[in-house]
Design a protein around this motif. Structure first.
Motif, PDB file in Angstrom:
ATOM      1  N   THR A   2       0.750  -0.956   0.108  1.00  0.00           N
ATOM      2  CA  THR A   2       0.210   0.190  -0.215  1.00  0.00           C
ATOM      3  C   THR A   2       0.951   1.277  -0.340  1.00  0.00           C
ATOM      4  O   THR A   2       0.005   2.250  -0.722  1.00  0.00           O
ATOM      5  N   ARG A   3       2.002   0.490   1.160  1.00  0.00           N
ATOM      6  CA  ARG A   3       3.575   2.108   0.945  1.00  0.00           C
ATOM      7  C   ARG A   3       3.485   2.434  -0.938  1.00  0.00           C
ATOM      8  O   ARG A   3       4.329   3.382  -0.953  1.00  0.00           O
ATOM      9  N   GLY A  12       4.160   5.622 -11.125  1.00  0.00           N
ATOM     10  CA  GLY A  12       4.331   4.402  -9.826  1.00  0.00           C
ATOM     11  C   GLY A  12       3.678   3.064  -9.800  1.00  0.00           C
ATOM     12  O   GLY A  12       4.043   2.304  -9.702  1.00  0.00           O
ATOM     13  N   GLU A  13       2.237   3.912 -11.294  1.00  0.00           N
ATOM     14  CA  GLU A  13       1.566   2.071 -11.419  1.00  0.00           C
ATOM     15  C   GLU A  13       2.877   1.702 -11.759  1.00  0.00           C
ATOM     16  O   GLU A  13       2.931   0.744 -12.235  1.00  0.00           O
ATOM     17  N   PRO A  82      -0.470  13.397   0.503  1.00  0.00           N
ATOM     18  CA  PRO A  82       0.862  12.706   1.178  1.00  0.00           C
ATOM     19  C   PRO A  82       0.442  11.689   2.107  1.00  0.00           C
ATOM     20  O   PRO A  82       1.503  10.636   2.313  1.00  0.00           O
ATOM     21  N   LEU A  83      -0.968  11.307   2.666  1.00  0.00           N
ATOM     22  CA  LEU A  83      -0.734   9.942   3.782  1.00  0.00           C
ATOM     23  C   LEU A  83      -1.711   8.942   3.059  1.00  0.00           C
ATOM     24  O   LEU A  83      -1.644   8.156   3.625  1.00  0.00           O
ATOM     25  N   ALA A  84      -1.915   9.107   2.012  1.00  0.00           N
ATOM     26  CA  ALA A  84      -3.170   8.118   1.329  1.00  0.00           C
ATOM     27  C   ALA A  84      -2.893   6.800   1.374  1.00  0.00           C
ATOM     28  O   ALA A  84      -3.199   6.475   1.675  1.00  0.00           O
ATOM     29  N   CYS A  85      -0.969   7.150   1.046  1.00  0.00           N
ATOM     30  CA  CYS A  85      -0.341   5.357   1.383  1.00  0.00           C
ATOM     31  C   CYS A  85       0.343   4.636   2.387  1.00  0.00           C
ATOM     32  O   CYS A  85       1.050   4.249   2.155  1.00  0.00           O
ATOM     33  N   GLY A 122      -6.459   3.439   4.019  1.00  0.00           N
ATOM     34  CA  GLY A 122      -5.269   3.853   2.890  1.00  0.00           C
ATOM     35  C   GLY A 122      -6.198   3.284   1.235  1.00  0.00           C
ATOM     36  O   GLY A 122      -6.934   2.530   1.369  1.00  0.00           O
ATOM     37  N   ARG A 123      -5.622   4.585   0.751  1.00  0.00           N
ATOM     38  CA  ARG A 123      -5.784   4.183  -0.729  1.00  0.00           C
ATOM     39  C   ARG A 123      -5.513   2.904  -1.066  1.00  0.00           C
ATOM     40  O   ARG A 123      -3.483   3.097  -1.038  1.00  0.00           O
TER      41      ARG A 123
END
Length: 535
Positions: A2-3, A12-13, A82-85, A122-123
């Motif tokens: 997740t991070r 990122g993908e 910024p904390l989504a992951c 968490g996304r």
């Protein structure tokens, strides 16, 4: 995982597959068996890739575990993006935010869940990296057995949140991979997430099939006129409104299979097609619908859609005629008004444009399609191409063009695989019973996974006739699934994590099921299928 940010279409993908490959390669099992790890390109630049990890046992029989690693955008987290992951820090931040102000019902539910310690935010944690993680845990457990029966192949794919290009490219490559690794694929388990607003009894589920998705469009061609002379033209909006009235949330258009009723169709976009203000009625109105089905084929749905649109246009034209006749009678100048409309499929419109403009017209359309190829909005791209083709065809209204505006997701169900499907179901249900007893929980069996997912392309071999009809009536070639010959066909179920509000700011995962029960369930299901020579 997740991070590791992996929003669909992002760098990122693209980077995620390499990170996952390295993670697996560092395990003791794959350190000594690097040939059983593989990445294959899917699409894009830099390339998005599928990751494959094979744990071998005795024999050729193989169960495939599949999950996607791309996620939707993190934009809806706002200042918390910024904390989504970062699940732990995001969960703490959401609790602080919600605790400090009045909450609506959805927010109050999220706060209670997060404060309980049973849920984690968490996304992508829910949808669906926890599913991929459960698959990895089951794979590692299988690999640790001394003499396991059969084989488990884990696959992690990109692009599920867009066009399922990862799963479709994997599907196309799998026959050669199975030949290379000498595998007989007898079934699959999709690991996608489900939602449950209650106690989890609905979320802890096995899905024996997945809903089919169509995106039929209606491009209405009216006769524009100055607003002061309404009856000199034909209202495209009036025709569109009758189409909307006939389809939007109309439960009579739902279908039923295996005792479950499909969702009602809804409109995803409706707008006139012009730029800027003018005191002229619009020449064109565009509509695109989301129509989910449990049994309709592409041909059946297009025929049903045509009938509905045809009736709606007749109703609209009759209403405008009646309005006009009353208007002119009030003026003391009675007259009879009559309008005749026509319905064309996109294929018929394309043929008309070719007859009117020849190859030059088609070349201009192809050039426009190339210019629009980088758009991430399938409805806008389709709308632009249909509008341009209407112009090339010289088509005058009233008329309605119908077709499909985005990728079709086929309805799938293990029942269509006959005895192979029944054997998989039998073993999965047997595994579920053992898990219920072991973990003192309940697991439901459902017929159709309601979320549109990779399951539509996982183990499914599309019908040739369906592919041809869709290709002829989907304006944008990128939204046509051009499946090659020789695809593998095998039954698939969905067993995944559950949570609430996925894709939303409050997306959260039920941790006990995802981290403790689900990996055990997947392992139990896979090994029972592999041990049963008839599965």
């Amino acid at each position: 995982m997740t991070r590791w940010p992996s929003v669909t279409g992002s760098d990122g993908e693209a980077a995620f597959s390499g990170r996952l490959f390295d993670l697996l390669a560092a395990t003791d099992y794959f350190k000594t068996r690097p040939e059983q790890l593989l990445v294959i390109d899917s699409h894009g630049t830099p390339a998005r890739q599928n990751v494959l990890a094979l744990a071998r046992g005795k024999g050729r029989r193989c169960i495939v575990l599949a999950g996607h690693f791309d996620t939707v955008s993190i934009a809806n987290y706002g200042t918390l993006s910024p904390l989504a992951c970062d699940p732990a820090r995001l969960t703490e931040a959401l609790i602080r935010e919600l605790s400090g102000r009045a909450c609506n019902g959805v927010e109050a539910s999220a706060l209670a869940d997060l404060e309980s310690g049973d849920f984690l935010a968490g996304r992508g944690l829910l949808d669906m990296k926890s599913g991929v993680a459960a698959g990895i845990a089951a794979l590692e457990r299988f690999a640790s057995l001394d003499e396991p029966i059969g084989n488990i192949l884990l696959v992690a794919t990109p692009d599920e949140e867009n066009r399922s290009r990862g799963m479709r490219s994997l599907r196309d490559a799998l026959p050669e991979i199975a030949r290379k690794w000498d595998l007989e694929i007898v079934g699959g388990i999709n690991l996608d997430a489900t939602s449950d607003d209650g106690d989890g009894s609905e979320g802890r589920a096995i899905y024996l099939g997945s809903v089919g998705k169509f995106s039929p469009f209606a491009f209405v061609v009216g006769r524009p006129t100055h607003a002061g002379y309404a009856f000199n033209g034909v209202s495209a909006h009036l025709i569109a409104s009758e189409i909307m009235r006939a389809i939007e949330t109309n439960s009579a258009l739902c279908d039923e299979a295996h005792g479950e009723v499909s969702p009602a169709p809804v409109c995803l976009e409706s707008r006139d097609v012009r730029h800027g203000y003018e005191v002229t009625t619009p020449a064109h109105v565009w509509m695109s619908f989301n129509w989910l089905t449990h049994r309709r084929t592409p041909g059946e749905l297009l025929a049903d859609f045509k009938t509905i649109v045809e009736t709606a246009m007749e109703t609209a034209l009759a209403r405008q005629s009646a309005h006009g006749e009353r208007f002119f009678e009030h003026q003391g100048n009675p007259r009879t008004l009559s309008y005749a409309g026509r319905i064309l499929s996109f294929d018929e419109l394309w043929t008309l444009a070719r007859s009117q403009g020849g190859q030059d017209a088609l070349d201009r359309i192809a050039s426009l399609e190339a210019d629009l190829s980088n758009s991430d909005d399938p409805l806008a791209t389709t709308r632009s191409l249909v509008a341009a083709l209407v112009t090339e065809a010289g088509l005058e209204g009233p008329a309605v063009i119908i077709g499909f505006s985005s990728l079709h997701y086929p309805m799938v169900h293990i029942d269509s695989l006959g005895e192979a499907g029944r054997a998989l179901e039998r073993n999965i249900l047997s595994a579920a019973q053992s898990i219920e007893e072991r973990h003192r929980t309940t697991i439901r069996t459902k017929q159709f996974f309601a979320g549109i997912s990779d399951m539509s392309f996982f183990g499914h071999r599309p019908e040739v006739g369906d592919v041809a009809l869709l290709a002829l009536n989907t304006p944008v070639r990128a939204f046509v699934d051009e499946a090659p010959d020789g695809l593998l066909s095998y039954p698939v179920v969905n067993i995944g994590p559950w949570g609430r509000d996925y894709h939303q700011k409050w997306e959260r995962l039920h941790t006990t099921y995802a981290f403790d029960i689900l990996p055990d369930f997947i392992f139990e299901a896979a090994t029972r299928c592999l041990a049963d020579g008839t599965a």
